[in-house]
Design a protein around this motif. Structure first.
Motif, PDB file in Angstrom:
ATOM      1  N   HIS A  77       0.841  -1.213   0.000  1.00  0.00           N
ATOM      2  CA  HIS A  77       0.000   0.000   0.000  1.00  0.00           C
ATOM      3  C   HIS A  77       0.870   1.255   0.000  1.00  0.00           C
ATOM      4  O   HIS A  77       1.285   1.739   1.058  1.00  0.00           O
ATOM      5  N   GLU A 174      -7.509   2.234  -4.239  1.00  0.00           N
ATOM      6  CA  GLU A 174      -8.473   1.950  -3.181  1.00  0.00           C
ATOM      7  C   GLU A 174      -9.770   2.718  -3.416  1.00  0.00           C
ATOM      8  O   GLU A 174      -9.779   3.934  -3.586  1.00  0.00           O
ATOM      9  N   ILE A 177     -11.646   6.651  -2.036  1.00  0.00           N
ATOM     10  CA  ILE A 177     -10.895   7.918  -1.994  1.00  0.00           C
ATOM     11  C   ILE A 177     -11.092   8.718  -3.283  1.00  0.00           C
ATOM     12  O   ILE A 177     -10.526   9.786  -3.436  1.00  0.00           O
ATOM     13  N   HIS A 203     -10.785   1.028   0.373  1.00  0.00           N
ATOM     14  CA  HIS A 203     -10.394   1.757   1.576  1.00  0.00           C
ATOM     15  C   HIS A 203     -11.385   1.388   2.680  1.00  0.00           C
ATOM     16  O   HIS A 203     -12.585   1.342   2.437  1.00  0.00           O
ATOM     17  N   SER A 208      -9.694   9.410   5.297  1.00  0.00           N
ATOM     18  CA  SER A 208      -8.257   9.679   5.412  1.00  0.00           C
ATOM     19  C   SER A 208      -7.938  11.124   5.047  1.00  0.00           C
ATOM     20  O   SER A 208      -7.208  11.804   5.748  1.00  0.00           O
ATOM     21  N   HIS A 230      -6.110  -1.453   4.624  1.00  0.00           N
ATOM     22  CA  HIS A 230      -5.814  -0.941   5.977  1.00  0.00           C
ATOM     23  C   HIS A 230      -6.967  -1.089   6.970  1.00  0.00           C
ATOM     24  O   HIS A 230      -7.482  -0.097   7.473  1.00  0.00           O
ATOM     25  N   ASP A 286       0.856   2.424   3.604  1.00  0.00           N
ATOM     26  CA  ASP A 286      -0.003   3.566   3.258  1.00  0.00           C
ATOM     27  C   ASP A 286       0.804   4.861   3.285  1.00  0.00           C
ATOM     28  O   ASP A 286       0.338   5.896   3.731  1.00  0.00           O
TER      29      ASP A 286
HETATM   30 ZN   LIG Z   1      -7.079   4.555   2.319  1.00  0.00          ZN
END
Ligand SMILES: [Zn+2]
Length: 399
Positions: A77, A174, A177, A203, A208, A230, A286
């Motif tokens: 990621h 992902e 987003i 996601h 985020s 995540h 990430d």
């Molecule tokens: Zn994310």
């Protein structure tokens, strides 16, 4: 910026001798017998005891001095843009920095940090294609960066996924987003991508960045992606019940990352161990993200997985190596004959209470990286980011 051409394969053989521990990256068989590993033409050609192996004369030798050899880590990621620069934290050479933390392969979860990132179907397709082709042509410090993870926007049609797959794009960024927020629409595009062997990530957890949403198990169950991204937070974690629901009602991998809730990382690894589903856990960072760029992020993830998730060090290594390679059907991430020779020589860091690299992980210390090797080529011979190793590890050039 140090950007090297693609595929720096070397014909020169290399032997790693006096290995104290061989950590395979393979769950179920995480330790191998032997003290020697032979590399030729960029692949692993021998693993075993020195006396049992065919070792070419005049070969270059790394004397591991009793240290540990493991596969190079794959960060599942990352959010790259182009080259070794991230506008997210205005940082150059972050990929090289991560290499010095043991990362030899990266998989993009989307390239959302491009300034002025396009949001039309034609724009996201062009961005994915350009990122993929760019990283194919230029590998920062030799690191294998699989980029070109298309960010889903309303209006993409099945032919777009066909075009991307034909061009070699293997990833969908992902979901959550970018512009596609409706699970029915996300599920349709996921079917189109998966029909072409593209890997799709959703996601999960809290928002985020502005524009991203809050996504729980229901959304993941409706979309049926390849990876629930995540689950310990990016940065805000799912609850354990949501993780259980994803494990029970999808076939998705669950991903643990550095840019998340580390307490929950431990609980989720423990949960997967109890349920006998560690094969479904993949590791990433990430990075770059709001929490920054973490050159030792992957080392910290496996140290946290081992020490807080109560699994042994070699099993924790598999979450960041063989498990990620399995997800993407790639030929690295494992110590096996015929595997790509992406290797790390690691040790307990100087000053650690541990005596070996794996003990260090189990007490929560990050490893000392002595050498990193990609496709059989030594790309790091002294990490600029980890502490020095406890043992003396030396290189002798081919005679
Ligand atoms: Zn994310």
């Amino acid at each position: 910026m140090s950007v090297t051409a693609a595929a720096p394969t070397s014909g020169k053989p290399l032997v790693i001798a006096n290995i104290g521990m061989l950590v395979s990256g393979i769950l179920g068989a995480p330790l191998l017998d032997g003290d020697t590993l032979v590399v030729q033409d960029g692949i692993i050609t021998g693993i075993g005891m020195a006396g049992d192996l065919q070792i070419p004369d005049g070969v270059a030798v790394i004397d591991a001095g009793g240290a540990t050899v493991m596969p190079g880590m794959a960060d599942n990621h990352v959010h790259p843009v182009f080259g070794d620069f991230t506008p997210r934290q205005k940082t150059v050479d972050f990929i090289e920095s991560c290499l010095h933390g043991g990362v030899t392969t990266m998989y993009s979860a989307g390239e959302p940090h491009l300034p002025g990132r396009p949001t039309t179907p034609a724009g996201v397709k062009a961005l994915a294609l350009l990122a993929h082709l760019s990283f194919d042509n230029a590998r920062p410090s030799g690191v294998k960066v699989h980029a070109g993870a298309v960010l889903l926007e309303p209006g993409l049609v099945e032919q777009d996924f066909e075009d991307l797959a034909q061009a070699g794009c293997r990833l969908v960024g992902e979901i959550g987003i970018s512009g596609v927020k409706d699970p029915t629409e996300a599920a349709q595009m996921t079917r189109w991508a998966q029909a072409r062997q593209m890997k799709v990530m959703v996601h999960t957890g809290g928002a985020s960045i502005p524009g991203s949403g809050v996504i729980g198990a229901d959304f993941v169950i409706e979309v049926q992606p390849d990876v629930a991204g995540h689950v310990n937070g990016g940065p805000t974690s799912l609850g354990i019940d949501d993780v259980v629901a994803i494990l029970e009602r999808t076939d998705a991998r669950i991903e643990i990352v550095h840019n998340g809730n580390i307490t929950m990382l431990g609980r989720i690894v423990d949960l997967a161990r109890e349920r006998n589903e560690l094969h479904r856990v993949v590791a990433g960072t990430d990075c770059p993200a709001g929490s920054g760029v973490q050159p030792l992020g992957m080392l910290r993830v496996i140290a946290s997985a081992a020490s807080l998730g109560l699994i042994d060090g070699p099993t924790a290594v598999a979450l960041a190596t063989g498990n990620v390679a399995d997800l993407h059907s790639d030929a690295n991430g494992r110590l096996a004959i015929g595997a790509e020779a992406d290797l790390l020589i690691v040790d307990a860091p100087l000053g650690s209470q541990a005596k070996t690299a794996m003990e260090a992980l189990e007490i929560g210390d990050t490893l000392a990286l002595a050498f990193a090797i990609i496709d059989g080529v030594i790309v790091v011979s002294k990490s600029r980011n980890t502490p020095p190793p406890m043992r003396s590890i030396t290189f002798t050039a081919a005679r």
